[in-house]
Design a protein around this motif. Structure first.
Motif: not given
Length: 601
Positions: A253-263
């Motif tokens: 979630l911390g990554n997604l907070r910085s960069n919302p792109l997801i695979g």
């Protein structure tokens, strides 16, 4: 997944602050400690993530047998796996533009660094290990371009690693399998029927994210159906899933907070089918989450931008051994018919229900009477939502093997109100419930002489579940156990029985509930077929009583033939039962006018 020297990155710190996580050190290890060697070798699967030329994360799964992944040098992970080279998005990204270099067997050799992440996972022992770093080199050691079958070797420099807990890992036995029959069956949006079916069955998926400096690949698991499809239309698809209570590191979630792109990759272990997705994620906290998924305080929604559905594209198969004891029940979308997610009536936020009486009806079913702090209004058949958190919530715990379900429990419970209001409003409220779980357990053991005050979050219930009255059979109510309660309140108001037929499945020991219900509502027995399951001494008198009251008794389970004669008659079916019976009823009544609720706690 930052290293210990960088501590938490900005996105992780923002998540910790938003979710009120107390200060803690980052447990991520630099490099690949030797103590992880055996865990990696024992893992028959590795989920891999990377980022394509457009900055989009993708995730895949390689392996199928223990030993295909191992540490071969200080900080270097090696993989040797069969891969579907045509449709695997991670293989395509890692080998992109490298076809000119030929290996011994005629395959491409890659000699460059590419940001990567991995999750070595053993579903049989519920073990997982997160790895982050970059690709050093790779080679196609055996390939067949025509069939798409490729055996590849890949070396990954591991800069960060972290062992994860076994929560929400559903046990599976894994076996290797070829990918000769891999076939692309669908791309783009909306999601096709096969992809939707896979999402509906899925009890786990793998996801990759990045905050720029490194990547993170991890697992999300739950009961089948925990991933929900929020939208699926022309050119768009939105998925949403609840984030269950975990270790509170919030690295993904911390990554997604910085960069919302997801695979994301969603595997079908039975068939080898696989759904690859990439898109953009939104983190939903508090009311944002509960306004989409019932009783959820933290969730992630994913706006999908590209998909691939590949038949038989995975190099392994798997069979279920057991589900995680930490899996909570499926939490449904607000758009789905669930009593605890219906719109709430305008009740005061400080309304309190005080337990004042308990009447045992059967060994496991009781009626509880509450006195409301102020008069409230509800319609017959509606439900009340009570908050037990002040009495039962002991605060955060990471693992709790003696009571795993409690870790995702917000202690908010919904019960159908058994009585209608006296006039336009009332201060007396009754609920008839089966003992099941901590909230009802508290009601059972609490001494009514001692005040038990529970905040009332509201009354609710769809208007579509209110039955009409009149001559002729207009309504067929099908109940399982305490699923009778929405009918009891409505039938008590009168004028309903003339157009009603009741099919009621009941345990043998719960026959006294039928006796009590028929006694409260004269005429109800005459429109009822009781389906009694199980058997025990001492209930024979109850069976004779319900027969004398006019009910038809069947000593068997309900079957499709019991509703077949009522189909095609223009009647409306109202279903209120536990999930297993409810699922069968919806199949039996396909094409009929059906509304339903369940009483899952």
């Amino acid at each position: 997944m930052p290293s210990l020297t960088s501590d938490w990155h900005e996105g992780e710190s923002a998540m910790h602050e938003a979710l009120k996580v107390p200060p803690m050190r980052n447990p991520t290890n630099p490099g690949l400690p030797a103590r992880y060697d055996m865990r990696i070798m024992a893992s028959p699967l590795v989920a891999l993530g990377t980022v394509d030329a457009r900055g989009r994360p993708w995730t895949t799964i390689w392996g199928g047998e223990r030993g295909f992944a191992r540490r071969v040098a200080e900080g270097v992970l090696a993989l040797n796996s069969v891969v579907d080279r045509r449709w695997d998005p991670v293989f395509g990204t890692l080998w992109e533009g490298e076809g000119e270099d030929e290996g011994e067997e005629g395959g491409a050799v890659v000699r460059r660094e590419r940001v990567m992440s991995a999750l070595a996972i053993d579903l049989e022992t519920r073990d997982r290990l997160k790895l982050a770093g970059g690709m050093i080199a790779g080679a196609v050691v055996k390939g067949d371009g025509a069939s798409g079958v490729t055996r590849v070797q890949l070396a990954m420099a591991v800069t960060e690693s972290l062992g994860n807990c076994p929560k929400y890992l559903n046990k599976k036995a894994i076996q290797p399998h070829g990918v000769e029959g891999a076939e692309l069956k669908g791309e783009g949006l909306p999601l096709g029927g096969e992809a939707l079916g896979l999402l509906e069955r899925a009890d786990l998926f793998f996801l990759s994210s990045t905050h720029g400096d490194s990547m993170d690949t991890n697992h999300r698991g739950g009961p089948p159906g925990f991933v929900r499809v929020l939208k699926n239309g022309d050119g768009e698809a939105v998925l949403v899933y609840p984030e269950y209570s975990g270790n509170r590191l919030y690295q993904t979630l911390g990554n997604l907070r910085s960069n919302p792109l997801i695979g994301i990759v969603v595997p079908d272990f039975t068939t080898g089918d696989v759904l690859y997705l990439t898109g953009s994620a939104s983190i939903l906290i508090g009311e944002q989450a509960s306004s989409v998924i019932a009783r959820t305080k933290l969730a992630v929604s994913i706006s999908v931008t590209e998909t691939r559905y590949v038949k038989a594209g995975l190099p392994f198969r798997g069979s279920v051994i057991d589900y995680s004891p930490y899996n909570p029940p499926v939490r449904h979308l607000l758009s789905e018919q669930k009593p605890h997610v219906s719109s709430q009536t305008g009740t005061s936020s400080d309304l309190v229900a005080t337990l004042v009486g308990r009447e045992p009806l059967t060994p496991t079913i009781s009626r509880f009477t509450f006195e409301l702090s102020t008069a409230a209004r509800w319609n017959p058949g509606q439900h009340v939502t009570l908050d037990f958190a002040d009495e039962l919530d002991n605060g955060y715990a990471h693992m709790k093997d003696d009571d795993p379900q409690s870790l995702n429990d917000d202690y908010v419970r919904t019960f159908t109100v058994s009585n209608g209001p006296d006039g336009s409003s009332s201060r007396r409220m009754e609920v008839t419930v089966r003992r099941h779980g901590p909230a009802t357990g508290l009601l059972w053991r609490h001494n009514p002489r001692v005040p038990l005050d529970l905040p009332v979050m509201g009354f609710g219930g769809e208007e579509s579940f209110r039955m009409s009255s009149g001559g002729g059979v207009q309504n067929v109510f099908v109940a399982g156990g305490v699923g009778i309660t929405p009918l009891l309140a409505q039938a008590s108001a009168g004028g309903l029985l003339g157009g009603l037929r009741l099919l009621w499945s009941l345990r043998f020991e719960d026959v006294p509930l039928a006796v009590e219900s028929f006694g409260r509502i004269p005429g109800l027995a005459g429109v009822t077929r009781l389906f009694i399951t199980g058997g025990a001494d001492g209930a024979a008198d109850g069976l004779e009583q319900v027969r004398e009251m006019g009910a038809k008794v069947e000593m068997r389970r309900m079957s499709t033939e019991d509703v077949a004669g009522l189909k095609g008659q223009g009647v409306k079916f109202y279903l209120c039962a536990a999930p297993a019976l409810l699922g069968r009823l919806n199949e039996w009544l396909d094409g009929e006018d059906v509304v339903w609720e369940d009483f899952g706690y």
